[in-house]
Each structure stands twice: as structure tokens, then as C-alpha cells.
Design a protein around this motif. Sequence first.
Motif: not given
Length: 530
Positions: A64-69, A106-107, A112-115, A301-307
Motif C-alpha cells: 500500500a502507498p505510504i502517505p507523505k510525511g 503514469g506512475q 513509497q510503497y510498503v507491504s 485495520v488498514k496496514p498503516l494503522e497497526l501500530q
Amino acid sequence: MSKLNNNKWTCEFCGNVQEVVLEPEELPRGKVNDYLLAPPSKDQEDNNLVVFVVDISGSMTCTAPIPKGFGMFEVQTGNQKTARMKEQEELMRILNPEGLNQVLPGQRSDIQYVSRMECMQAAIQIQLEELSKAQPNCRVSLITFNDDVNVIGDGFLDDQRLVVTGDKLNHQEVLLEAGKKIDIKKLKPVSQSKERIAEQLFVLKETGATALGPGLTLAVGMASQQQHSKIILCTDGLSNVGIGSVDNVQTDTAKQFYNSLARFSKDKGVEISLIGIEGSDCGVTVLGDMALITGGGVTIVKPLELQRKMRSIIDNPVLATEVKVRAYTLPLYGFIKEANEPKSILELDVGNVTADTDVGLAFGLKKQATGGTQEVPFQVQISYKKTDGSKCLRVLSDSRPTTTSRSTAEKNADVALLALEAIQAACSRALLKKEYKEARLNLFTMQHLIDRCAETDEQQEEYDIFVKQVEELDLELKKLMDKPHDKISDQAAKVLYELKSASKSQFLCGKRKDVTKRKKHVGEIKMLKI
């Protein structure tokens, strides 16, 4: 004991007269009385155990893409690089030795993407850091599963390492015994083991199938050695290897297995929490009851919400185990539980509790009753086992005035408590009895009642919080009612299980919230909100 007269006591609930011989200092005083039934255990450990059970199957490679910042990955990239990162760097050195910034048409080049695996690794690493500060004596063990089950422990001792594979994955007793044989006393405090665990964590590679059932069973065997242990299960898919597999097996059969494992965990004072990854079929309908039985949590949760979610679980420690509630009131009245016939005596086997555990007891006149009383006396007896091994009993005795004035009753209503009872009752009815229509009707009835009660600013604020929860819950109940024979989606299960274990604090207005107690991890057992 308020009616003790000449060593004779008349029970307020049944009217029986009994002779009681007590010294003055032995008489109960006040509305709340605490008793010590058994002293602390001499061999009771003063440090708890957290077991991370992590899915490293092939599906954990999804990105999934990592939001900027977004700052979570700055922590781990500064110290550790995952196996996937190292492979990517090596591949880029071979394919792109000049280091040119190459992207597809188009990319975007600034994303940055993170698994899912990297999100899991970063979340666990941050929790290790926080645990080492908040609970430095806590012990942590890491277990992973894909085609096999791998016990990594704290990474220090080879005799803690264990790989279970082949036919052993199909036998529950073998896996439980394997977990029990791991000597958890050899695990070092997290303040000493966090770096070693992190090293082991970041060399993990995603591959293979999902032996979730075997991995969890072994973790339960391990955690059963220490009361007040926590198991945090992190997965993005259904079990398809070994016991508990849902492949070619009826869902009810798999659910029975996990529920029996949960009951064993509850008896041992072990809490199990489930964290599923959004966007995948995590099997919450199969695994969800397991968390409720043991006092744990369920969330998708979404992957980035795991923490964030891991922190909320670890920051809410088990305060007591083996909690049982017995409530009494007059024969004229009865406690109402899950739409059953009201009873004057109610028994609940609660199990493990945290500072966020709230159990509401509703009572009213029985159907055949006529008239009423000016007051309703009741007594609640809560037996429990503390973290030091001592067994205690708390007795709450009180009465509540009755009124025939509807406006008086509504004016003095506790909106947050009514909201909690309405939400929990609706979720229980949907999950346990699949009575989706009845759950919606009861929910709307309670909503109209609470709407009438919400007169002050504080009551209105709590009502607004309740309405937002109702909207989300009703949407899922309506979908289930329209297609009652379909499998419950993970989204519906997420809403039902999370709200089933909701606490009163979630509905409190800002003026009534007590944020200091949660931050300091200080709390007493508050099993009854009156």
C-alpha cells in the motif's frame, strides 16, 4: 446487614430470618465491602507475558502507498531493514547500476510503497520500545506461522527455538504440550530483549500458506503457564493448514475449535486479541468469539494503522481473571439479559477483565408482577483473582428509588449508560442469535428513549455520540437482515465485535471523561455501572 436485630438478620431479598453471630468489626460497613478469600500466591510472577503471533504467509507481501510525511517507518528504517528491503536494494543494484530514477508511464516517483509485513514489523518494533519503558519486566515472545509454526521466543536461547511442521500441525494436544514445554521463565525482560527480538523480526520473509490454527494453539499452550498473559494475533487471511483450517471444512466446525481453545485460555487467565488486515478475508466470523470469550479485542485495520491498534491493546492490561458476578434483587423484579425471562438472581461468568471492561445489568418488573415498591434493593457479588494470585470478593449493596413519573425518570437518566446497554444488547442479539430484525427494533426503541432523555448539554453530547454509533451499526444490521443466509462480511463482523465489547467511556461527554486513570494504567474492577 442493615437489619441485624438481636443477632437476627432479615434478608431484604427473600425475607428469611437467620441468626448471625458476628463481632462488631466483622459487620459490613457502607455500600461496598471487599473480602480476601485467599492470600497471594508465593510463586506468582510479578511480570506478565505478551506473545505476538504473526502471519508471514505469502499474502503479507501485498503493498500500500505510504502517505507523505507518515512517520511510523522512520523509526525502523533508521535502525533495521527488512529482508524485503534488502532484496529490493540488491536487485536494483543489478538492474539499475547507474541509480537512475525509473518509473512506469503514469506512475508517480514520489510515492513509497510498503507491504503488510513491513507494517507489522514496524508496529511490533515500536511496541517493544514502549513496553520496555512502561513495563520493563514484561516478557515478550515471538511466534510466526506460514506453512509451519516457528517459535522464535526472545531470540536469545536456542532451546526456545522450535519449528513445528508436518502431521504435528493437525493435533491440538501435541501443539498445546509443545507450547507448555517452552520454559517462559528463561525469557528475558523486554528491556533486555527488545533489540534481539527486533533483529529476528526484520529478517522474516513472507512465503507459503497460513497455519493460523496451529500457531495460535501453540501460543495458548505457552501463555497458559502465566496468568494475565496476552496473545496478540496478527493476520490477513484464513487458516488453511492444520487444525482450525477453514478450507474444505464447515465454518461452524472451525468456529467450535477456536471457541474451545478460547475457553481453555479463559480458564488459564489468558487474553487473546485479534488484529486483521483490512482488504482481506481475515475470518473474523470464525475467530471473533475467541476474543470476546477471553476478554480481548477484535478489529480490522488498514496496514498503516497497526501500530495504533497494538498500542491500545498493550496499554490496557488485564486487571483480574476468573471474574464471576452474582446479582440479587426482590422477587418482584428481575434482571433482563439477552431477551430472556427476567430473573431475580443473575449469574455471569465474565472471565478476564481490563480497566475498559463494562458489564451493564438491566432490571425491571416481571410480567406477572403487580404494583411495585418505593425502592428497589439489589446486591452484586463480584469474585475475582488479582494479578498477585489472591482471590477476592467485592460486595456492592444499594437501592434505587422508583417513580411513576416518566419525566422524572428521563431527567435523571444516565445517557451514556443507556447507550452502552442498547449497543451491547443489539450486538449480542445479532452475534449470538442472528436476530438482526429484532436487534434493529430494540436499537431504535432505545434510541427514541435516549432522545427523550437528552435535555442537558452533556446528555445531548452523549446522545450525539450514540447516534453516530447507531448509524454504523444499523447499516450493517440492515445488510444482514436483507441477506440473512449470507456469510457475515469482515466489515460487519468488525462493527459488531468492536461495539459488543464497547465501554461506557466511549459514550461519555468531554466533561465526564477521566483521562488520567487510563494514562496511568490505574483502575479497579468496575463490573457494574449503576
